[in-house]
Design a protein around this motif. Structure first.
Motif, short mmCIF file in Angstrom:
data_model
loop_
_atom_site.label_atom_id
_atom_site.label_comp_id
_atom_site.label_asym_id
_atom_site.label_seq_id
_atom_site.Cartn_x
_atom_site.Cartn_y
_atom_site.Cartn_z
N HIS A 16 0.84 -1.20 0.00
CA HIS A 16 0.00 0.00 0.00
C HIS A 16 0.87 1.25 0.00
N ILE A 17 0.73 2.07 -1.03
CA ILE A 17 1.44 3.35 -1.12
C ILE A 17 0.40 4.46 -1.04
N ILE A 18 0.52 5.30 -0.03
CA ILE A 18 -0.38 6.45 0.13
C ILE A 18 0.40 7.72 -0.17
N ILE A 19 -0.18 8.56 -1.03
CA ILE A 19 0.40 9.86 -1.37
C ILE A 19 -0.55 10.92 -0.85
N VAL A 20 -0.08 11.76 0.05
CA VAL A 20 -0.91 12.81 0.62
C VAL A 20 -0.55 14.13 -0.06
N GLY A 21 -1.50 14.66 -0.82
CA GLY A 21 -1.28 15.92 -1.52
C GLY A 21 -1.33 15.73 -3.02
N GLY A 22 -2.28 16.40 -3.67
CA GLY A 22 -2.46 16.24 -5.11
C GLY A 22 -1.98 17.42 -5.91
N GLY A 23 -0.89 18.06 -5.46
CA GLY A 23 -0.30 19.14 -6.23
C GLY A 23 0.49 18.58 -7.41
N ALA A 24 1.39 19.40 -7.94
CA ALA A 24 2.14 19.00 -9.13
C ALA A 24 2.89 17.69 -8.91
N GLY A 25 3.69 17.61 -7.85
CA GLY A 25 4.47 16.41 -7.60
C GLY A 25 3.63 15.22 -7.20
N GLY A 26 2.69 15.42 -6.28
CA GLY A 26 1.89 14.31 -5.77
C GLY A 26 1.04 13.67 -6.84
N LEU A 27 0.39 14.47 -7.68
CA LEU A 27 -0.48 13.91 -8.71
C LEU A 27 0.33 13.24 -9.82
N GLU A 28 1.47 13.82 -10.18
CA GLU A 28 2.32 13.17 -11.19
C GLU A 28 2.81 11.82 -10.67
N GLY A 34 0.37 4.61 -10.67
CA GLY A 34 -0.86 3.93 -11.08
C GLY A 34 -0.66 3.16 -12.37
N HIS A 35 0.06 3.76 -13.31
CA HIS A 35 0.34 3.08 -14.58
C HIS A 35 1.22 1.85 -14.38
N LYS A 36 2.30 2.01 -13.60
CA LYS A 36 3.30 0.96 -13.49
C LYS A 36 2.95 -0.12 -12.48
N LEU A 37 2.20 0.24 -11.44
CA LEU A 37 1.92 -0.71 -10.35
C LEU A 37 0.43 -0.94 -10.14
N GLY A 38 -0.34 0.12 -10.06
CA GLY A 38 -1.76 0.00 -9.73
C GLY A 38 -2.54 -0.79 -10.75
N ARG A 39 -2.38 -0.48 -12.02
CA ARG A 39 -3.11 -1.18 -13.07
C ARG A 39 -2.75 -2.65 -13.16
N LYS A 416 2.85 22.52 -20.11
CA LYS A 416 2.61 21.39 -21.02
C LYS A 416 3.35 20.14 -20.55
N MET A 417 4.54 20.31 -19.99
CA MET A 417 5.27 19.16 -19.44
C MET A 417 4.49 18.53 -18.30
N HIS A 418 3.90 19.37 -17.45
CA HIS A 418 3.09 18.86 -16.35
C HIS A 418 1.88 18.11 -16.88
N GLU A 419 1.19 18.70 -17.85
CA GLU A 419 0.03 18.04 -18.44
C GLU A 419 0.42 16.74 -19.13
N MET A 420 1.58 16.74 -19.79
CA MET A 420 2.04 15.54 -20.48
C MET A 420 2.27 14.40 -19.49
N ALA A 421 2.82 14.73 -18.31
CA ALA A 421 3.05 13.71 -17.30
C ALA A 421 1.75 13.11 -16.79
N LEU A 422 0.66 13.89 -16.86
CA LEU A 422 -0.63 13.42 -16.35
C LEU A 422 -1.47 12.73 -17.42
N HIS A 423 -1.40 13.22 -18.66
CA HIS A 423 -2.36 12.76 -19.67
C HIS A 423 -1.75 12.08 -20.89
N GLY A 424 -0.49 12.36 -21.19
CA GLY A 424 0.08 11.85 -22.42
C GLY A 424 -0.12 12.82 -23.57
N PRO A 425 0.59 12.62 -24.69
CA PRO A 425 0.61 13.62 -25.77
C PRO A 425 -0.70 13.80 -26.51
#
Length: 448
Positions: A16-28, A34-39, A416-425
């Motif tokens: 179980h990995i808990i991340i507290v805080g959904g700012g730039a770093g936490g959400l990325e 989530g992609h590498k482990l959660g799914r 755009k780099m931040h959005e790319m890390a969240l959504h893809g190109p």
């Protein structure tokens, strides 16, 4: 096996990995894990935040000025988690039980006082704290009552409503605009305060252009930028400060460097030299500190700015199962005298670093790779007027000064780099085109 012997659980326990805080770093970080482990069912990733949506914090000055449509840039955590393999839990962390590895979340309530979620505890195997920073008023009298800080989208929108209401009130009232009625005092000339000054200059004139013609933007609307240090942008190179000062003064913004604020009143701002700056709209952007909860986390070491002291691996000094990234982390790199600055690029780099290191930790590796921060330079956006900055490491480690159109392009690329890390190109490209088209059919400033 005897019937008296306990059964052995051969099923591997999920990490179980808990991340507290959904700012730039936490959400990325949550998105990538989530992609590498959660799914893949290799770990359970949970993101905790007291808000329901994410807005990139460097955009808050645009929300305050009314030059950005918040709805087109905010991202709902619940939906994003569903799309990217992590869980979202709504609530604010108020405590920590390190012995039993539990995070304590406060109950949440709606605007009518009805409970939404109860007081809860969540178990973790690895905890990442990414709860960012808050404005530091340094105990200055009157700040809490008479100034607005820009730590959250809600605060930025609150200031924007005050600005719009002040303009409408001045237009509708009998008689001329009072002295100070439409004056804006911005206390703190770091990146946020400086960018807000330029953005407000443009936005206020946009408001007047939409029919509030009784207001003279050159005479009635005044913006004062106040900084206690000898120059604005004190944390950035001096040539950036000089270039920015020249642009702002050319716009008519009054720059008061070397001016310490002693109090804020409903009528304006008092300075240490005895001057009084009349202003009914005051923004406080003078320094940051860690949220109060960081000093109450079961004995974790904090700095003088109430941020959590971490080792080079981004693990806290007193618990190797707890990591800290972003503004909440206090790390002085080896050979340096200053801590890593609270910038979006630092949070982005730390999140990318932890994606690899948390997987190594799950596999039992004890010696994690230390984090190394790379300063790629600084950029300051002055809205429609200009962008100035310097890029690091392009010519034998030296900085390259940039200004104008190219600097503005580089500034926008950070988002755009931040959005790319969240959504893809693909999604980022479609969203960018959609925003560009929509912007052609809407007012350039928020009118409601």
């Amino acid at each position: 096996m005897s019937i008296l012997e306990p059964a052995i659980d051969t099923e591997p326990k999920i990490h179980h990995i808990i991340i507290v805080g959904g700012g730039a770093g936490g959400l990325e970080l949550a998105t990538q894990l989530g992609h590498k482990l959660g799914r893949k069912g290799k770990a359970e990733i949970t993101l905790v935040d007291r808000a329901r949506t994410h807005v990139w914090k460097p955009l808050l000055h645009e929300i305050a000025a009314g030059s950005m449509d918040t709805g087109r840039h905010e991202l709902p955590y619940q939906a994003h988690g569903h799309w990217h393999g992590f869980r979202y839990r709504y609530g604010e962390m108020i405590g920590l039980d390190r012995a039993n590895k539990r995070v304590h979340l406060a109950a949440t309530h709606d605007e009518d006082g009805r409970e939404i979620t109860p007081d809860r505890w969540f178990h973790y195997d690895t905890l990442v704290l990414a709860i960012g920073s808050v404005s530091n008023d340094f105990g200055t009298p009157g700040v809490a009552e008479n100034a607005i800080m820009l730590d959250t989208p809600e605060q930025a929108e609150r200031f924007n409503r005050r600005l719009l209401n002040a303009c409408v009130r001045a237009y509708a009232q009998q008689g001329p605009v009072r002295p100070g009625q439409l004056h804006v005092a911005i206390i703190g000339a770091g990146a946020t305060g400086t960018e807000l000054a330029a953005e407000l200059h443009h936005a206020a004139r946009g408001l007047v252009a939409f029919g509030l013609d009784k207001i003279d933007p050159e005479k009635d609307i005044k913006i004062t930028l106040i900084e206690a240090a000898p120059r604005i942008l004190p944390a950035l190179p001096e040539h950036l400060s000089t270039a920015t000062t020249n642009i702002l003064t050319g716009l008519g913004v009054e720059v008061r460097a070397g001016s310490r604020v002693t109090s804020v009143t409903p009528e304006g701002v008092n300075l240490a030299n005895g001057d009084f700056i009349p202003s009914e709209l005051v923004v406080w952007a003078a320094g940051v500190k860690g949220p109060d909860v960081l000093s109450k986390l079961d004995g974790l070491e904090v700095s003088r700015a109430n941020t959590l002291v971490v080792k080079p691996t981004l693990q806290t000094t007193r618990d190797d199962d707890i990591f800290v990234i972003g503004d909440a982390a206090y790390l002085v790199p080896e050979g340096e005298t200053q801590a890593i600055p609270p910038r979006a690029q630092a949070a982005h780099q730390e999140a990318s670093h932890l994606v690899r290191q948390l997987q190594r930790k799950m596999h039992g590796e004890k010696n994690l790779t230390p984090f190394k921060y790379r300063d790629f330079g600084s950029l300051v956006s002055l809205g429609h007027y200009s962008t100035v900055g310097n890029l690091m490491g392009f010519i034998s480690g030296k900085s390259l000064r940039i200004e104008g159109w190219f600097a503005k392009l580089m500034y926008r690329s950070l988002y755009k780099m931040h959005e790319m890390a969240l959504h893809g190109p693909i999604k980022v490209t479609l969203d960018s085109v959609s925003r560009l088209l929509t912007r052609r059919t809407q007012p350039q400033v928020k009118l409601h």
